[in-house]
Design a protein around this motif. Structure first.
Motif, PDB file in Angstrom:
ATOM      1  N   HIS A   1       5.882  -1.379   6.557  1.00 29.94           N
ATOM      2  CA  HIS A   1       6.169  -0.098   6.086  1.00 29.94           C
ATOM      3  C   HIS A   1       6.655   1.357   6.370  1.00 29.94           C
TER       4      HIS A   1
ATOM      5  N   PRO B   1       1.307  -5.688   5.650  1.00 33.46           N
ATOM      6  CA  PRO B   1       2.418  -4.991   4.808  1.00 33.46           C
ATOM      7  C   PRO B   1       2.772  -3.458   4.633  1.00 33.46           C
TER       8      PRO B   1
ATOM      9  N   TRP C   1       1.641   3.852  -2.714  1.00 39.75           N
ATOM     10  CA  TRP C   1       2.966   2.295  -2.072  1.00 39.75           C
ATOM     11  C   TRP C   1       2.333   1.224  -2.348  1.00 39.75           C
TER      12      TRP C   1
ATOM     13  N   CYS D   1      -5.494  -6.297 -10.198  1.00 34.15           N
ATOM     14  CA  CYS D   1      -4.661  -4.670 -10.077  1.00 34.15           C
ATOM     15  C   CYS D   1      -5.352  -3.678 -10.580  1.00 34.15           C
TER      16      CYS D   1
ATOM     17  N   GLN E   1       2.841  -0.057  -5.553  1.00 36.24           N
ATOM     18  CA  GLN E   1       3.919  -0.820  -5.753  1.00 36.24           C
ATOM     19  C   GLN E   1       4.046  -1.850  -5.509  1.00 36.24           C
ATOM     20  N   ASN E   2       3.554  -2.172  -4.040  1.00 39.73           N
ATOM     21  CA  ASN E   2       4.160  -2.817  -3.663  1.00 39.73           C
ATOM     22  C   ASN E   2       3.501  -4.304  -2.605  1.00 39.73           C
ATOM     23  N   CYS E   3       2.125  -3.719  -3.264  1.00 37.46           N
ATOM     24  CA  CYS E   3       1.245  -5.513  -3.057  1.00 37.46           C
ATOM     25  C   CYS E   3       0.901  -5.952  -3.954  1.00 37.46           C
ATOM     26  N   LYS E   4       0.416  -7.345  -3.763  1.00 34.16           N
ATOM     27  CA  LYS E   4      -0.571  -8.123  -4.804  1.00 34.16           C
ATOM     28  C   LYS E   4      -2.458  -7.715  -4.551  1.00 34.16           C
TER      29      LYS E   4
END
Length: 154
Positions: free
Chosen positions: A49, A45, A98, A134, A101-104
């Motif tokens: 991105h 990811p 990033w 997290c 905010q966007n991955c586990k």
């Protein structure tokens, strides 16, 4: 062996230290599966991105390599669940934010970033599908010792 569209087992196991010390840094099947999950859930990811190559500083480390590099005895690197990485031209705080905010993930650490030096340090991320807590930390040196601050502090 491909672990995801843009990541190979070779790059996640490559180590100059292992080469220099003649350490066999070959993961077992369980560790390879963990590396695949790490790539699929975090590294790929990130690559998709930002659209730029992700430099892997440290991926899988067998116990002998982990010991040779001074890693923690409980390091997720030894399980194939962690990676230290960066992207040329992307400030590490931006990269860490990033991912946040966007991955586990299990743990995300902005390591040894120096304010005003955008490419200083690196980002550490770990992925254990059974423990996606997290947790976010920032590693800093204080009087020559590593200390961990809560959160991503840039």
């Amino acid at each position: 062996m491909n672990l995801s569209a843009n990541f190979t087992l070779k790059e996640l196991t490559r180590s100059d230290t292992a080469d220099r010390l003649d350490i066999d840094n070959t993961p077992n099947e369980e560790q390879i599966e963990s590396l695949r999950l790490l790539c699929e859930n975090i590294l790929q990811p990130v690559r998709d991105h930002f659209g730029k190559p992700v430099k892997i500083n440290s991926g899988f480390r067998c116990s002998a390599l982990n010991q040779a590099t001074g890693g923690s005895a409980t390091s997720d690197h030894c399980k194939g669940q962690a990676c230290d990485f960066e992207i040329d031209g992307v400030p590490n705080p931006e990269l860490a934010e990033w991912v946040s905010q966007n991955c586990k993930y299990t743990q995300l650490i902005l390591e040894f970033y120096t304010q005003g030096q955008p490419n200083s340090g690196w980002v550490h991320a770990s992925f254990n599908p059974e423990n996606l807590k997290c947790q976010e930390l920032t590693a800093v040196k204080v009087a020559g010792k590593t200390q961990y601050l809560n959160g991503l502090v840039a």
